[in-house]
Design a protein around this motif. Structure first.
Motif, PDB file in Angstrom:
ATOM      1  N   GLY A 124       0.698  -1.064  -0.124  1.00  0.00           N
ATOM      2  CA  GLY A 124       0.883   0.319   0.327  1.00  0.00           C
ATOM      3  C   GLY A 124       0.762   1.570  -0.249  1.00  0.00           C
ATOM      4  N   ARG A 125       2.317   1.433  -0.290  1.00  0.00           N
ATOM      5  CA  ARG A 125       2.696   2.210  -0.379  1.00  0.00           C
ATOM      6  C   ARG A 125       3.709   2.728  -0.806  1.00  0.00           C
ATOM      7  NH1 ARG A 125       4.878   2.570   5.836  1.00  0.00           N
ATOM      8  NH2 ARG A 125       4.274   0.654   7.187  1.00  0.00           N
ATOM      9  N   ASN A 126       3.741   1.367  -2.266  1.00  0.00           N
ATOM     10  CA  ASN A 126       4.776   1.911  -3.270  1.00  0.00           C
ATOM     11  C   ASN A 126       4.410   2.550  -4.522  1.00  0.00           C
ATOM     12  OD1 ASN A 126       3.543  -0.051  -5.293  1.00  0.00           O
ATOM     13  ND2 ASN A 126       2.722  -1.175  -4.125  1.00  0.00           N
ATOM     14  N   GLY A 127       5.455   2.188  -5.865  1.00  0.00           N
ATOM     15  CA  GLY A 127       5.661   3.637  -6.544  1.00  0.00           C
ATOM     16  C   GLY A 127       3.870   3.577  -7.328  1.00  0.00           C
ATOM     17  N   GLY A 128       3.654   2.775  -7.056  1.00  0.00           N
ATOM     18  CA  GLY A 128       2.593   2.380  -7.958  1.00  0.00           C
ATOM     19  C   GLY A 128       2.718   1.642  -9.762  1.00  0.00           C
TER      20      GLY A 128
ATOM     21  N   ASN B 144     -13.877  -6.039 -11.085  1.00  0.00           N
ATOM     22  CA  ASN B 144     -14.336  -4.569 -10.396  1.00  0.00           C
ATOM     23  C   ASN B 144     -13.486  -4.541  -9.635  1.00  0.00           C
ATOM     24  OD1 ASN B 144     -16.287  -2.493 -11.786  1.00  0.00           O
ATOM     25  ND2 ASN B 144     -16.978  -2.732 -10.979  1.00  0.00           N
ATOM     26  N   ILE B 145     -12.540  -4.002  -9.976  1.00  0.00           N
ATOM     27  CA  ILE B 145     -11.610  -3.562  -8.571  1.00  0.00           C
ATOM     28  C   ILE B 145     -10.932  -1.989  -9.417  1.00  0.00           C
ATOM     29  CG2 ILE B 145      -9.373  -3.281  -7.408  1.00  0.00           C
ATOM     30  CD1 ILE B 145      -9.246  -6.253  -7.579  1.00  0.00           C
ATOM     31  N   GLN B 146     -11.489  -0.980  -8.011  1.00  0.00           N
ATOM     32  CA  GLN B 146     -10.941   0.424  -8.726  1.00  0.00           C
ATOM     33  C   GLN B 146      -9.700   0.773  -8.531  1.00  0.00           C
ATOM     34  OE1 GLN B 146     -13.785   2.080 -10.892  1.00  0.00           O
ATOM     35  NE2 GLN B 146     -14.763  -0.495 -10.744  1.00  0.00           N
ATOM     36  N   CYS B 147      -8.995   0.644  -9.025  1.00  0.00           N
ATOM     37  CA  CYS B 147      -7.335   1.337  -9.076  1.00  0.00           C
ATOM     38  C   CYS B 147      -6.585   1.800 -10.036  1.00  0.00           C
ATOM     39  CB  CYS B 147      -6.558  -0.501  -8.407  1.00  0.00           C
ATOM     40  SG  CYS B 147      -6.273  -1.125  -9.603  1.00  0.00           S
ATOM     41  N   ASP B 148      -7.118   1.958 -10.438  1.00  0.00           N
ATOM     42  CA  ASP B 148      -6.879   3.867 -11.734  1.00  0.00           C
ATOM     43  C   ASP B 148      -5.755   2.886 -12.340  1.00  0.00           C
ATOM     44  OD1 ASP B 148      -8.739   5.709  -9.937  1.00  0.00           O
ATOM     45  OD2 ASP B 148      -6.703   6.667  -9.052  1.00  0.00           O
ATOM     46  N   LEU B 149      -5.942   2.001 -13.082  1.00  0.00           N
ATOM     47  CA  LEU B 149      -5.068   1.399 -13.707  1.00  0.00           C
ATOM     48  C   LEU B 149      -4.943   1.725 -15.284  1.00  0.00           C
ATOM     49  CD1 LEU B 149      -3.220  -1.340 -14.782  1.00  0.00           C
ATOM     50  CD2 LEU B 149      -5.935  -2.712 -14.962  1.00  0.00           C
ATOM     51  N   LYS B 150      -3.814   1.945 -15.300  1.00  0.00           N
ATOM     52  CA  LYS B 150      -2.995   2.855 -16.830  1.00  0.00           C
ATOM     53  C   LYS B 150      -2.186   1.640 -17.127  1.00  0.00           C
ATOM     54  CE  LYS B 150      -5.137   6.814 -16.757  1.00  0.00           C
ATOM     55  NZ  LYS B 150      -6.176   7.685 -17.757  1.00  0.00           N
ATOM     56  N   ASP B 151      -1.888   2.021 -18.696  1.00  0.00           N
ATOM     57  CA  ASP B 151      -1.331   0.853 -19.272  1.00  0.00           C
ATOM     58  C   ASP B 151       0.011   2.146 -20.258  1.00  0.00           C
ATOM     59  OD1 ASP B 151      -3.173  -1.343 -19.480  1.00  0.00           O
ATOM     60  OD2 ASP B 151      -3.860  -1.469 -21.410  1.00  0.00           O
ATOM     61  N   GLY B 152       0.961   1.188 -19.773  1.00  0.00           N
ATOM     62  CA  GLY B 152       2.516   1.776 -19.860  1.00  0.00           C
ATOM     63  C   GLY B 152       3.325   1.785 -18.929  1.00  0.00           C
ATOM     64  N   GLY B 153       4.818   1.960 -19.717  1.00  0.00           N
ATOM     65  CA  GLY B 153       5.761   2.158 -18.270  1.00  0.00           C
ATOM     66  C   GLY B 153       6.951   2.143 -19.247  1.00  0.00           C
ATOM     67  N   VAL B 154       7.591   3.324 -19.064  1.00  0.00           N
ATOM     68  CA  VAL B 154       8.844   3.734 -19.705  1.00  0.00           C
ATOM     69  C   VAL B 154      10.444   3.095 -18.516  1.00  0.00           C
ATOM     70  CG1 VAL B 154       9.935   5.642 -20.621  1.00  0.00           C
ATOM     71  CG2 VAL B 154       7.692   5.409 -20.776  1.00  0.00           C
TER      72      VAL B 154
ATOM     73  N   ILE C   5      -1.123   1.801 -11.474  1.00  0.00           N
ATOM     74  CA  ILE C   5      -2.606   1.819 -10.369  1.00  0.00           C
ATOM     75  C   ILE C   5      -2.403   2.466  -9.047  1.00  0.00           C
ATOM     76  CG2 ILE C   5      -3.402  -0.367 -11.034  1.00  0.00           C
ATOM     77  CD1 ILE C   5      -0.491  -0.432  -7.817  1.00  0.00           C
ATOM     78  N   HIS C   6      -3.428   2.347  -8.854  1.00  0.00           N
ATOM     79  CA  HIS C   6      -2.982   3.043  -7.235  1.00  0.00           C
ATOM     80  C   HIS C   6      -2.776   2.144  -5.751  1.00  0.00           C
ATOM     81  CE1 HIS C   6      -5.443   4.156  -2.961  1.00  0.00           C
ATOM     82  NE2 HIS C   6      -5.404   5.767  -4.079  1.00  0.00           N
ATOM     83  N   PRO C   7      -2.004   1.456  -5.552  1.00  0.00           N
ATOM     84  CA  PRO C   7      -1.359   0.183  -5.028  1.00  0.00           C
ATOM     85  C   PRO C   7      -2.506  -0.057  -3.871  1.00  0.00           C
ATOM     86  CG  PRO C   7      -0.063   1.537  -4.232  1.00  0.00           C
ATOM     87  CD  PRO C   7      -0.885   2.335  -5.180  1.00  0.00           C
ATOM     88  N   LEU C   8      -2.511   1.199  -3.173  1.00  0.00           N
ATOM     89  CA  LEU C   8      -3.489   0.416  -2.102  1.00  0.00           C
ATOM     90  C   LEU C   8      -4.741   0.300  -2.183  1.00  0.00           C
ATOM     91  CD1 LEU C   8      -4.592   0.306   0.977  1.00  0.00           C
ATOM     92  CD2 LEU C   8      -4.485   2.724   1.378  1.00  0.00           C
ATOM     93  N   ASN C   9      -5.228   0.655  -3.445  1.00  0.00           N
ATOM     94  CA  ASN C   9      -7.012   0.761  -3.877  1.00  0.00           C
ATOM     95  C   ASN C   9      -6.520  -1.509  -4.293  1.00  0.00           C
ATOM     96  OD1 ASN C   9      -7.774   2.291  -2.683  1.00  0.00           O
ATOM     97  ND2 ASN C   9      -8.275   3.883  -4.876  1.00  0.00           N
ATOM     98  N   LEU C  10      -5.531  -1.196  -5.272  1.00  0.00           N
ATOM     99  CA  LEU C  10      -5.519  -2.876  -5.916  1.00  0.00           C
ATOM    100  C   LEU C  10      -5.665  -3.120  -4.620  1.00  0.00           C
ATOM    101  CD1 LEU C  10      -5.354  -4.959  -7.899  1.00  0.00           C
ATOM    102  CD2 LEU C  10      -2.950  -4.675  -7.925  1.00  0.00           C
ATOM    103  N   ALA C  11      -5.095  -3.953  -3.214  1.00  0.00           N
ATOM    104  CA  ALA C  11      -4.573  -3.908  -2.283  1.00  0.00           C
ATOM    105  C   ALA C  11      -6.468  -4.784  -1.516  1.00  0.00           C
ATOM    106  CB  ALA C  11      -3.655  -3.931  -1.493  1.00  0.00           C
ATOM    107  N   LEU C  12      -7.101  -3.037  -1.391  1.00  0.00           N
ATOM    108  CA  LEU C  12      -8.944  -3.064  -0.289  1.00  0.00           C
ATOM    109  C   LEU C  12      -9.238  -4.143  -1.705  1.00  0.00           C
ATOM    110  CD1 LEU C  12      -8.288   0.936   0.605  1.00  0.00           C
ATOM    111  CD2 LEU C  12      -7.734  -1.882   1.683  1.00  0.00           C
ATOM    112  N   GLY C  13      -8.942  -3.715  -2.753  1.00  0.00           N
ATOM    113  CA  GLY C  13      -9.926  -4.185  -4.028  1.00  0.00           C
ATOM    114  C   GLY C  13      -9.920  -6.008  -3.874  1.00  0.00           C
ATOM    115  N   GLU C  14      -8.559  -6.784  -4.125  1.00  0.00           N
ATOM    116  CA  GLU C  14      -8.065  -7.714  -3.671  1.00  0.00           C
ATOM    117  C   GLU C  14      -8.720  -8.648  -1.955  1.00  0.00           C
ATOM    118  OE1 GLU C  14      -3.767  -8.249  -6.418  1.00  0.00           O
ATOM    119  OE2 GLU C  14      -4.524  -7.749  -4.446  1.00  0.00           O
ATOM    120  N   ALA C  15      -8.466  -8.225  -1.308  1.00  0.00           N
ATOM    121  CA  ALA C  15      -9.419  -7.963   0.193  1.00  0.00           C
ATOM    122  C   ALA C  15     -10.898  -7.536  -0.178  1.00  0.00           C
ATOM    123  CB  ALA C  15      -8.759  -7.375   1.132  1.00  0.00           C
TER     124      ALA C  15
END
Length: 427
Positions: A69-73, A117-127, A183-193
């Motif tokens: 819940g604290r990483n760079g996402g 249906n996890i709401q975690c602001d998923l976006k594609d593309g990493g540089v 992604i919003h990492p904490l919201n991903l974890a909360l959605g998985e929970a």
């Protein structure tokens, strides 16, 4: 009983609503007791529940309290040491199997987000951004390596092309991975929970594991209760402490720091990262950054060996941000926090089994968002008797840090200083 809240991060401030999860009181029985409600524990629980296991999770603080819940996402493929290093270490057969798994974690995340249906602001593309010709050469080799294992969503970028996707004059080129993202990492974890609970799994928060009673029917003891299980999965990573002493000897918690700006507004945000990709540079001690849904810049970097909390995080990270984006010199920093990841000497994850029924995965070495989701699947497979992929990870060699726990911090810091000096000199 002590109540451990989330750190004061941007993620905690923008987290989705969650139900209260009480601490464990008394004794319960389950098929699998998982220690830790971060990505490794949650991913393991989901795969096990989907295959008919009864699962309980004990979490010392709150879901996603630690690195999850604290990483760079950022969704970054492969491992902290890439497949070619693994191949030189363990040979082509084991490396082939690990290479085939190197890009699976990101797919699992996307499958979970879609299925539940996890709401975690998923976006594609990493540089991956190169600062030197040597780093650019490494990216060219990395592209060839990843394509050997069927990963083809990659584009090499020259200086002109990378400036179309990130407004930083320091980069001479880079590589775009469209299967990466953020992604919003904490919201991903909360959605998985929430998904775990929808399948009948139980999560006990504010419930630290204080002792594991080993044996044919292991028991996890907590301050006010106990969990009897057929299997235990240890998924505490950098926040495990000395619960399992044989794991602590070959790993070291390290801290990384993150800041978040005030909202930049649509226009300024779009000038910095026009396609809304996330970015990490190719230095040994790398910087990483991305935009949030409300157009803030999240910027992280640096490593504190031994996981001490710096007195002034903004003083460490803001100069790095301004080196990349001097146009942000008057922008206010709204949030600054630190979080711990677990480093191994090889920078490869430690996976294994203690006795017949205690399984573990830890030591992502700063590369955990995708790996932990894969680890959950691999651990669940092993508990179902399908151990080939588990064994590929378990066969990786691991060694104690030189000098033991007393000297692992200074020795690691000296090594990092050496490699960061090489980065600065362009070696």
């Amino acid at each position: 009983m002590a109540n451990t809240p989330y750190p004061q991060s941007y993620y905690a401030a923008s987290a989705n609503p969650v139900p209260p999860r009480p601490a464990l009181q008394g004794e319960v029985e389950t098929d699998v007791c998982i220690i830790g409600a971060g990505y490794t524990g949650l991913s393991s629980a989901l795969f096990l529940l989907e295959n008919g296991f009864k699962v309980s999770i004990v979490e010392a603080a709150k879901v996603g309290f630690g690195a999850s819940g604290r990483n760079g996402g950022q969704i970054v493929n492969s491992y902290s040491r890439d497949i070619d290093v693994i191949e030189r270490t363990v040979g082509p057969k084991q490396a082939q199997l690990l290479g085939q798994m190197a890009f699976e974690g990101g797919r699992i995340i996307r499958e979970r987000v879609a299925k539940y249906n996890i709401q975690c602001d998923l976006k594609d593309g990493g540089v991956f951004a190169a600062l030197t010709s040597k780093q650019m050469g490494h990216l060219e080799s990395q592209k060839r390596l990843w394509e050997r294992f069927g990963h083809n969503q990659l584009e090499l970028m020259d200086q002109k092309r990378i400036r179309e996707v990130v407004a930083c004059d320091s980069y001479i080129g880079g590589m775009l991975d469209m299967s990466g993202g953020h992604i919003h990492p904490l919201n991903l974890a909360l959605g998985e929970a929430a998904a775990v609970e929808s399948l009948g799994g139980i999560i006990y928060e504010q419930t630290p594991a204080v002792r594991i009673e080993r044996g044919a029917n292991p028991v996890v003891h907590t301050p006010q209760g106990k969990v009897r299980a057929k299997f235990i999965i240890v998924a505490g990573n950098a926040y495990l402490g000395n619960l399992v002493p044989e794991l602590a000897a070959k790993s070291m918690p390290c801290g990384t720091q993150v800041i978040t700006t005030e909202p930049l507004g649509e226009e300024l945000a779009r000038t910095l990262l026009p396609q809304d990709y996330c970015v990490e540079d190719c230095n040994y001690l790398l910087d990483y950054y991305r935009l949030t849904r409300d157009k803030r810049l999240i910027f992280g970097g640096g490593v504190v060996y031994g996981a001490r909390d710096p007195a002034n995080i903004e003083a460490i990270i803001r100069p790095k941000m301004l080196k990349a984006f001097p146009q942000l010199k008057n922008v206010k920093i709204d949030y600054a926090w630190t979080g711990n990841f677990l480093l191994t000497l090889s920078r490869l994850p430690q996976v294994g089994r203690i006795g017949d029924n205690i399984y573990y995965s830890q030591g992502c070495s700063g590369h955990g968002v995708t790996y932990t989701h894969l680890a959950g699947k691999v651990l669940a497979e092993a508990l179902r008797g399908q151990a080939e992929r588990f064994d590929a990870f378990a066969g990786l060699p691991h060694y104690p840090f030189p000098g033991g726990q007393m000297l692992r911090v200074p020795f690691s810091a000296i090594g990092a200083w050496y490699y960061s000096l090489r980065d600065r000199l362009g070696f």
